[in-house]
Design an enzyme around this catalytic site. Structure first.
Site, short mmCIF file in Angstrom:
data_model
loop_
_atom_site.label_atom_id
_atom_site.label_comp_id
_atom_site.label_asym_id
_atom_site.label_seq_id
_atom_site.Cartn_x
_atom_site.Cartn_y
_atom_site.Cartn_z
N LYS A 22 40.48 35.01 40.28
CA LYS A 22 41.66 34.52 39.75
C LYS A 22 42.79 33.98 40.75
CE LYS A 22 44.87 37.89 38.81
NZ LYS A 22 46.13 37.55 39.34
N CYS A 116 57.51 42.72 37.63
CA CYS A 116 56.54 43.10 36.68
C CYS A 116 56.47 44.67 37.10
CB CYS A 116 55.28 42.41 36.80
SG CYS A 116 54.71 42.52 38.80
N ARG A 121 59.00 41.45 42.83
CA ARG A 121 58.15 40.15 43.06
C ARG A 121 59.41 39.09 43.44
NH1 ARG A 121 53.38 40.74 40.73
NH2 ARG A 121 52.32 39.12 42.28
N ASP A 310 44.97 45.01 45.76
CA ASP A 310 44.72 45.01 44.34
C ASP A 310 43.26 45.86 43.84
OD1 ASP A 310 45.29 41.23 44.53
OD2 ASP A 310 46.50 42.86 44.18
N ARG A 402 44.36 39.49 31.50
CA ARG A 402 44.83 38.68 32.47
C ARG A 402 43.84 38.26 33.68
NH1 ARG A 402 49.28 40.53 35.19
NH2 ARG A 402 48.99 38.62 36.27
C1 EPZ Z 1 49.51 37.47 45.60
O1 EPZ Z 1 50.51 37.89 44.84
C2 EPZ Z 1 48.45 37.89 44.48
N1 EPZ Z 1 48.48 37.16 43.16
C3 EPZ Z 1 48.47 39.35 44.02
O2 EPZ Z 1 47.54 39.46 43.06
C4 EPZ Z 1 48.32 40.13 45.33
O3 EPZ Z 1 48.45 41.55 44.92
C5 EPZ Z 1 49.32 39.83 46.39
O4 EPZ Z 1 49.10 38.16 46.64
C6 EPZ Z 1 48.98 40.54 47.85
O5 EPZ Z 1 47.81 40.17 48.12
C7 EPZ Z 1 47.92 35.81 43.17
O6 EPZ Z 1 47.55 35.46 44.17
C8 EPZ Z 1 48.24 34.89 41.84
P1 EPZ Z 1 52.68 38.17 48.30
P2 EPZ Z 1 51.73 37.44 45.59
O7 EPZ Z 1 53.97 37.10 48.03
O8 EPZ Z 1 51.88 36.17 46.22
C9 EPZ Z 1 57.15 40.75 48.66
C10 EPZ Z 1 46.64 40.80 41.07
O9 EPZ Z 1 46.54 41.80 40.69
N2 EPZ Z 1 57.58 39.25 48.66
O10 EPZ Z 1 52.05 38.40 49.54
O11 EPZ Z 1 53.12 37.61 44.81
C11 EPZ Z 1 56.29 40.92 47.49
O12 EPZ Z 1 57.46 41.29 46.63
C12 EPZ Z 1 47.92 40.33 41.91
O13 EPZ Z 1 45.62 40.07 41.34
C13 EPZ Z 1 59.01 38.99 49.14
O14 EPZ Z 1 59.72 40.06 49.27
O15 EPZ Z 1 52.14 38.36 46.84
C14 EPZ Z 1 55.44 41.88 47.79
O16 EPZ Z 1 56.11 43.27 47.90
C15 EPZ Z 1 49.00 41.37 42.05
N3 EPZ Z 1 59.61 37.81 49.05
C16 EPZ Z 1 54.85 41.37 49.18
O17 EPZ Z 1 55.95 40.75 49.42
C17 EPZ Z 1 58.91 36.57 48.48
O18 EPZ Z 1 59.37 35.60 48.62
C18 EPZ Z 1 53.47 40.62 49.08
O19 EPZ Z 1 53.83 39.46 48.13
C19 EPZ Z 1 57.36 36.87 48.40
C20 EPZ Z 1 56.66 38.16 48.42
#
Ligand code: EPZ
Length: 424
Positions: A22, A116, A121, A310, A402
């Site tokens: 995904k 969410c 996020r 995850d 999803r």
């Molecule tokens: C990706 O989400 C994945 N989703 C998530 O999978 C996964 O858990 C996550 O990466 C971490 O590996 C997809 O790839 C579609 P991040 P993403 O930006 O990109 C904070 C699943 O279950 N952050 O690495 O949103 C954020 O809030 C999903 O398949 C900021 O603060 O993850 C989080 O605490 C869930 N500001 C941390 O960083 C930002 O601008 C990691 O987020 C961006 C992120």
């Protein structure tokens, strides 16, 4: 609303072929906008988030169709650069379209994806990274509009955000200047995005490390004819880990095809500590469960290659019946213990405090009616139902749809007793 009805206590046995990821398919679908053409995406999972991304691409002027084993995205007709608010609310990952629309048309409008169940996020790192690339960003309420072309240069991310890394790679294609992104995420899905973009003729290097180089390509765009590409989506390491933990939690044994063990290395390590015997082949894994599970001690979620967030909810479920005391620390998202209450209803002994969950192993769980609150927590409740004695009903399984294609079918292929029904 649909539910899963599960009869627990049956060891899962047999073979399972892991599907496409995904978290690779979504950014790659967004990336089909970067280069006009007919893109065949093989092993694309048939899951709700992909169907929503399809609708978004169609709203931008692309055409999509499913063939036997692939999703075909024809992005030649993309003529829109704004994603509607209602479509954005359908799926958070549409934030990737900021970068791909900038690459294609030098402009992009999205609506801040809502938070969410697992956390707020925010997208501040995406926005500040785009601004460092010289992109004009205007935020008005929830609407985010970006204009301009990347001037290139070096962008250092404050945290290795997966989505921000992917968005900035695509945005960097919009200008002539060359870009270096530092402190990048190194998840395998980013290397998959790089592979797809290279297939489209772009020059991207370094994915899988903390520094990625992108050659500016705006001049290239105008000259390039539409590209027809074929690409095989990376296998889903989170789906694989989920099924592996289901087999171990039910005391079964199984062969998993289409999974390279290095992608799940940090999940296999604690599972072996718990007593599982895991044989590694090139792109297969053989898993044999112990009679009783031991606690893995402490699990801390980290960016890749650390233990993946995850897979944390599923591991927490497994630890509820592992002998001894386990500490799980969730370092990535603020509230990813959403299924704790439901597991306690089933007899688990779990205390949570801030980032930490302390789990004391019990002899067994008991089947109950429980509620899925998010994608991975919902999958973890299905594992609990398979491990529990008696009947479990998991409600609100739209969350699970999803990210898992035919989850119940896959479990039945391994001998599990699960069926999907409409909830009364
Ligand atoms: C990706 O989400 C994945 N989703 C998530 O999978 C996964 O858990 C996550 O990466 C971490 O590996 C997809 O790839 C579609 P991040 P993403 O930006 O990109 C904070 C699943 O279950 N952050 O690495 O949103 C954020 O809030 C999903 O398949 C900021 O603060 O993850 C989080 O605490 C869930 N500001 C941390 O960083 C930002 O601008 C990691 O987020 C961006 C992120």
């Amino acid at each position: 609303m649909d539910c899963y009805h599960i009869e627990g206590g049956i060891p899962l046995r047999g073979e399972y072929r892991v599907k496409g990821a995904k978290n690779s398919a979504l950014p790659i679908m967004a990336a089909t906008v970067c280069r006009a053409g007919v893109h065949e995406l093989y092993d694309c999972p048939r899951i709700e988030d992909v169907f929503v991304m399809e609708k978004i691409l169609q709203s931008l002027g692309a055409k999509t169709r499913w063939e036997d084993c692939c999703l075909v995205v024809d992005s030649r007709g993309v003529d829109e650069c704004a994603v509607s608010r209602e479509l954005m609310m359908g799926m958070r990952s549409s934030v990737f379209l900021l970068g791909s629309l900038l690459a294609r048309c030098g402009e992009a409008t999205i609506y801040r994806p809502g938070g969410c169940k697992i956390g707020e996020r925010p997208i501040d790192m995406h926005i500040s990274g785009l601004q460092q690339l010289g992109i004009e960003v205007e935020v008005s309420g929830e609407r985010v509009t970006c204009r301009g072309h990347s001037v290139g240069g070096t962008v250092t991310l404050p945290y290795p955000s997966v989505g921000a890394t992917e968005n900035l790679i695509m945005a960097a294609l919009s200008g002539d200047g060359d870009t270096i992104i530092e402190n990048c995420a190194a998840e395998p899905e980013i290397a998959d995005l790089q592979g797809f973009l290279r297939n489209c003729g772009f020059q991207v290097h370094g994915a899988g490390t903390d520094t990625i180089f992108i050659k500016g390509s705006s001049s290239m765009h105008c000259k390039l004819p539409p590209a027809d590409t074929m690409y095989f989506i990376l296998e889903d390491r989170v789906e694989a880990a989920t099924y592996i933990m289901a087999v171990i939690g039910t005391g079964g044994r199984a062969l998993f095809r289409n999974i390279r063990h290095e992608l799940v290395r940090e999940v296999l390590r604690p599972l072996e500590h718990m007593g599982a015997v895991i044989k590694r082949y090139d792109d297969m894994l053989e898993v044999v469960s112990p009679r009783n599970l031991k606690s893995p001690g402490i699990i801390i979620t980290e960016p890749y290659p650390g233990f993946p967030t995850d897979c944390q909810p599923q591991m927490l479920t497994l630890c509820t019946v592992a002998k001894g005391l386990t500490t799980i620390r969730e370092e990535i998202f603020e509230s990813r213990f959403t299924h704790k209450k439901e597991l306690v209803k089933m007899g688990a002994n779990i205390e949570t405090c801030g980032k930490n969950a302390i789990i004391k192993g019990v002899s067994s769980l008991s089947g109950k009616t429980v509620e899925a609150l998010d994608l991975r927590g919902g999958a973890a409740l299905v594992l609990a139902g398979l491990m529990a004695e008696g009947h479990t009903e998991v409600r609100n399984i739209g969350h699970i749809d999803r990210g898992y294609q035919d989850f119940d079918k896959g479990i039945r292929e391994l001998g599990g007793l699960i069926e999907r029904r409409t909830c009364d």
